[in-house]
Design a protein around this motif. Structure first.
Motif, PDB file in Angstrom:
ATOM      1  N   HIS A 166      43.771  19.110  41.774  1.00  0.00           N
ATOM      2  CA  HIS A 166      44.322  20.447  41.528  1.00  0.00           C
ATOM      3  C   HIS A 166      44.442  20.764  40.040  1.00  0.00           C
ATOM      4  O   HIS A 166      44.688  21.921  39.674  1.00  0.00           O
ATOM      5  CB  HIS A 166      45.691  20.570  42.205  1.00  0.00           C
ATOM      6  CG  HIS A 166      46.726  19.627  41.704  1.00  0.00           C
ATOM      7  ND1 HIS A 166      46.561  18.264  41.719  1.00  0.00           N
ATOM      8  CD2 HIS A 166      47.953  19.849  41.156  1.00  0.00           C
ATOM      9  CE1 HIS A 166      47.630  17.679  41.223  1.00  0.00           C
ATOM     10  NE2 HIS A 166      48.487  18.614  40.871  1.00  0.00           N
ATOM     11  N   GLN A 167      44.274  19.769  39.182  1.00  0.00           N
ATOM     12  CA  GLN A 167      44.311  19.986  37.741  1.00  0.00           C
ATOM     13  C   GLN A 167      42.939  20.352  37.181  1.00  0.00           C
ATOM     14  O   GLN A 167      42.807  20.620  35.987  1.00  0.00           O
ATOM     15  CB  GLN A 167      44.816  18.719  37.050  1.00  0.00           C
ATOM     16  CG  GLN A 167      46.208  18.288  37.472  1.00  0.00           C
ATOM     17  CD  GLN A 167      46.600  16.930  36.911  1.00  0.00           C
ATOM     18  OE1 GLN A 167      45.876  16.355  36.101  1.00  0.00           O
ATOM     19  NE2 GLN A 167      47.733  16.413  37.337  1.00  0.00           N
ATOM     20  N   SER A 168      41.926  20.375  38.028  1.00  0.00           N
ATOM     21  CA  SER A 168      40.549  20.558  37.582  1.00  0.00           C
ATOM     22  C   SER A 168      40.144  22.026  37.601  1.00  0.00           C
ATOM     23  O   SER A 168      40.592  22.803  38.448  1.00  0.00           O
ATOM     24  CB  SER A 168      39.615  19.745  38.475  1.00  0.00           C
ATOM     25  OG  SER A 168      38.275  20.057  38.201  1.00  0.00           O
ATOM     26  N   GLU A 169      39.231  22.389  36.692  1.00  0.00           N
ATOM     27  CA  GLU A 169      38.664  23.731  36.672  1.00  0.00           C
ATOM     28  C   GLU A 169      37.610  23.925  37.761  1.00  0.00           C
ATOM     29  O   GLU A 169      37.115  25.033  37.952  1.00  0.00           O
ATOM     30  CB  GLU A 169      38.034  24.017  35.304  1.00  0.00           C
ATOM     31  CG  GLU A 169      39.055  24.236  34.204  1.00  0.00           C
ATOM     32  CD  GLU A 169      39.961  25.415  34.506  1.00  0.00           C
ATOM     33  OE1 GLU A 169      39.452  26.486  34.914  1.00  0.00           O
ATOM     34  OE2 GLU A 169      41.185  25.269  34.367  1.00  0.00           O
ATOM     35  N   TRP A 170      37.271  22.863  38.488  1.00  0.00           N
ATOM     36  CA  TRP A 170      36.286  22.984  39.560  1.00  0.00           C
ATOM     37  C   TRP A 170      36.715  23.987  40.625  1.00  0.00           C
ATOM     38  O   TRP A 170      35.876  24.504  41.359  1.00  0.00           O
ATOM     39  CB  TRP A 170      36.088  21.632  40.247  1.00  0.00           C
ATOM     40  CG  TRP A 170      35.381  20.608  39.435  1.00  0.00           C
ATOM     41  CD1 TRP A 170      34.467  20.822  38.443  1.00  0.00           C
ATOM     42  CD2 TRP A 170      35.528  19.198  39.548  1.00  0.00           C
ATOM     43  NE1 TRP A 170      34.045  19.634  37.933  1.00  0.00           N
ATOM     44  CE2 TRP A 170      34.670  18.614  38.591  1.00  0.00           C
ATOM     45  CE3 TRP A 170      36.293  18.371  40.356  1.00  0.00           C
ATOM     46  CZ2 TRP A 170      34.555  17.236  38.426  1.00  0.00           C
ATOM     47  CZ3 TRP A 170      36.182  17.001  40.197  1.00  0.00           C
ATOM     48  CH2 TRP A 170      35.325  16.442  39.242  1.00  0.00           C
ATOM     49  N   PHE A 171      38.021  24.254  40.720  1.00  0.00           N
ATOM     50  CA  PHE A 171      38.517  25.071  41.820  1.00  0.00           C
ATOM     51  C   PHE A 171      39.125  26.388  41.335  1.00  0.00           C
ATOM     52  O   PHE A 171      39.932  27.001  42.024  1.00  0.00           O
ATOM     53  CB  PHE A 171      39.510  24.257  42.651  1.00  0.00           C
ATOM     54  CG  PHE A 171      38.903  22.987  43.166  1.00  0.00           C
ATOM     55  CD1 PHE A 171      38.037  23.018  44.247  1.00  0.00           C
ATOM     56  CD2 PHE A 171      39.145  21.775  42.540  1.00  0.00           C
ATOM     57  CE1 PHE A 171      37.436  21.861  44.703  1.00  0.00           C
ATOM     58  CE2 PHE A 171      38.557  20.610  42.994  1.00  0.00           C
ATOM     59  CZ  PHE A 171      37.691  20.656  44.076  1.00  0.00           C
ATOM     60  N   SER A 172      38.705  26.827  40.152  1.00  0.00           N
ATOM     61  CA  SER A 172      39.090  28.150  39.657  1.00  0.00           C
ATOM     62  C   SER A 172      38.328  29.220  40.439  1.00  0.00           C
ATOM     63  O   SER A 172      37.318  28.936  41.109  1.00  0.00           O
ATOM     64  CB  SER A 172      38.755  28.283  38.169  1.00  0.00           C
ATOM     65  OG  SER A 172      37.346  28.225  37.976  1.00  0.00           O
ATOM     66  N   ASP A 173      38.797  30.464  40.361  1.00  0.00           N
ATOM     67  CA  ASP A 173      38.099  31.554  41.045  1.00  0.00           C
ATOM     68  C   ASP A 173      36.647  31.652  40.585  1.00  0.00           C
ATOM     69  O   ASP A 173      35.742  31.899  41.393  1.00  0.00           O
ATOM     70  CB  ASP A 173      38.807  32.881  40.776  1.00  0.00           C
ATOM     71  CG  ASP A 173      40.055  33.065  41.631  1.00  0.00           C
ATOM     72  OD1 ASP A 173      40.361  32.163  42.435  1.00  0.00           O
ATOM     73  OD2 ASP A 173      40.720  34.105  41.482  1.00  0.00           O
ATOM     74  N   GLU A 174      36.430  31.461  39.279  1.00  0.00           N
ATOM     75  CA  GLU A 174      35.079  31.608  38.744  1.00  0.00           C
ATOM     76  C   GLU A 174      34.133  30.562  39.330  1.00  0.00           C
ATOM     77  O   GLU A 174      33.001  30.881  39.729  1.00  0.00           O
ATOM     78  CB  GLU A 174      35.112  31.501  37.220  1.00  0.00           C
ATOM     79  CG  GLU A 174      35.777  32.664  36.509  1.00  0.00           C
ATOM     80  CD  GLU A 174      37.293  32.647  36.628  1.00  0.00           C
ATOM     81  OE1 GLU A 174      37.918  33.703  36.380  1.00  0.00           O
ATOM     82  OE2 GLU A 174      37.869  31.579  36.979  1.00  0.00           O
ATOM     83  N   ARG A 175      34.596  29.302  39.404  1.00  0.00           N
ATOM     84  CA  ARG A 175      33.733  28.244  39.940  1.00  0.00           C
ATOM     85  C   ARG A 175      33.511  28.425  41.444  1.00  0.00           C
ATOM     86  O   ARG A 175      32.413  28.207  41.957  1.00  0.00           O
ATOM     87  CB  ARG A 175      34.348  26.867  39.648  1.00  0.00           C
ATOM     88  CG  ARG A 175      34.431  26.520  38.177  1.00  0.00           C
ATOM     89  CD  ARG A 175      33.066  26.264  37.557  1.00  0.00           C
ATOM     90  NE  ARG A 175      32.464  25.016  37.989  1.00  0.00           N
ATOM     91  CZ  ARG A 175      32.619  23.848  37.374  1.00  0.00           C
ATOM     92  NH1 ARG A 175      33.380  23.766  36.281  1.00  0.00           N
ATOM     93  NH2 ARG A 175      32.007  22.766  37.813  1.00  0.00           N
ATOM     94  N   ARG A 230      44.920  24.212  46.235  1.00  0.00           N
ATOM     95  CA  ARG A 230      45.690  25.433  45.935  1.00  0.00           C
ATOM     96  C   ARG A 230      46.360  25.896  47.218  1.00  0.00           C
ATOM     97  O   ARG A 230      45.784  25.842  48.304  1.00  0.00           O
ATOM     98  CB  ARG A 230      44.760  26.535  45.403  1.00  0.00           C
ATOM     99  CG  ARG A 230      44.132  26.211  44.061  1.00  0.00           C
ATOM    100  CD  ARG A 230      42.999  27.166  43.683  1.00  0.00           C
ATOM    101  NE  ARG A 230      43.413  28.553  43.591  1.00  0.00           N
ATOM    102  CZ  ARG A 230      42.587  29.549  43.234  1.00  0.00           C
ATOM    103  NH1 ARG A 230      41.313  29.290  42.958  1.00  0.00           N
ATOM    104  NH2 ARG A 230      43.032  30.791  43.177  1.00  0.00           N
TER     105      ARG A 230
END
Length: 317
Positions: A33-42, A157
């Protein structure tokens, strides 16, 4: 490369967990959950790159009998951000079944997950790793179902509640598992009764929680009032492969008229059934009778529940 600052995916490992893996329910902390892999953009990028055979998008609607039924849809020509907008306001859930094909970073993530477990669990050897990213609307209910391989659920998330049931009667029959493995039953076609909940293991998952359970355990999920993003991983071991082969062979024997074939876990009988399953599965003598999916809606941010009905058609994945 992983972009998780802690350098480890599993955050709270204890030595006693090694003996529980694959045998008991196991709830751990992780750092995905700390990773940018799961942002809206990705996530939007993955949605846009997903081939049709590599995703499911579902909703549930009431039929003439008043019961909810699972429906299968498609993204249409929407952008990834438009699909996420529909998820936020709608009543749908998305399974991105092969994110590593769109972005190799998710393949690295999957490799690292199992490398950590194999380092920590003596003798553990896993193979046939797969991962799916689940993106779900607030309050979505994922129906009672079972899976064929070994499973783990990683919450990234949002918050959800999970019910787990032992892989035995009355929760699930061996015949149902056999049909699932033979491709004659969708995983969510298994019958469910609320009385089964009395003996369920129930837990809430927050971002940073991971849940693992024994093979073939049925489960169901209720998302809380928020967008949910989760990751599922699946794997095989030698023991799981034997269980798969025996169930496959038993399904064939049951179709041949043997009413209740035994489920062996080892020995000569299991070896013979493994050979039978392999011979039939790979000979081409029996093509798997996978049930087709009926596609009857398209995602639509302006539509009720985030969808719009379309003329139905069949799709085999």
């Amino acid at each position: 490369m992983r972009d998780i600052t802690t350098g480890n995916i599993i955050a709270d490992w204890k030595p006693e967990y090694a003996g529980m893996f694959g045998k008991e329910t196991l709830k751990l902390k992780h750092t995905l959950h700390q990773s940018e892999w799961f942002s809206d953009e990705r996530l939007a990028n993955l949605i846009e790159k997903a081939e049709r055979s590599h995703y499911h998008v579902n909703t549930r609607s009431s039929g003439p009998d008043g019961k909810k039924r699972r429906r299968e849809g498609e993204f249409g020509g929407l952008s990834g951000m438009e699909v996420l907008q529909a998820v936020r306001k709608g009543d749908i859930w998305i399974n991105l079944r092969a994110p590593q094909l769109a972005d190799p970073a998710y393949g690295d993530m999957l490799h690292d997950m199992y490398a950590e477990f194999e380092t920590r669990v003596p003798g553990l050897e896993t193979f046939k790793h797969k991962t799916t990213i689940l993106i779900s609307s607030p309050n979505v209910y994922v129906p009672f179902h079972s899976d064929v391989p070994g499973q783990m659920l990683w919450q990234v998330r949002g918050t959800k509640r999970v019910w787990l049931y032992p892989a035995e009667e009355p929760f699930v029959t061996r015949n149902a598992i056999e049909k699932l493995i033979l491709g004659e039953l969708h995983e969510t076609d298994m019958p469910y009764d609320e009385t089964l909940d009395e003996k369920a293991f129930v837990t809430d998952l927050q971002p940073g929680d991971m849940l693992h359970w024994p093979l073939n355990w049925p489960h169901r999920v209720e998302n809380h009032d928020c967008l949910n993003v989760s990751v599922t991983t699946e794997h095989f071991t030698r023991e799981i492969r034997t269980s798969y082969a025996v169930n496959y062979a038993n399904g064939l024997l049951r179709k041949a008229g043997i009413a209740n074939p035994r489920k062996q876990t080892g020995g000569l009988a299991a070896t013979a059934k493994t050979a039978l399953a392999g011979a039939v599965k790979f000979s081409g003598l029996r093509r798997q009778a996978h049930k087709p999916y009926t596609i009857d809606f398209v995602v639509d941010p302006s539509g009720k529940a985030g969808i719009r009905d379309i003329d139905p058609y069949e799709l085999r994945l």
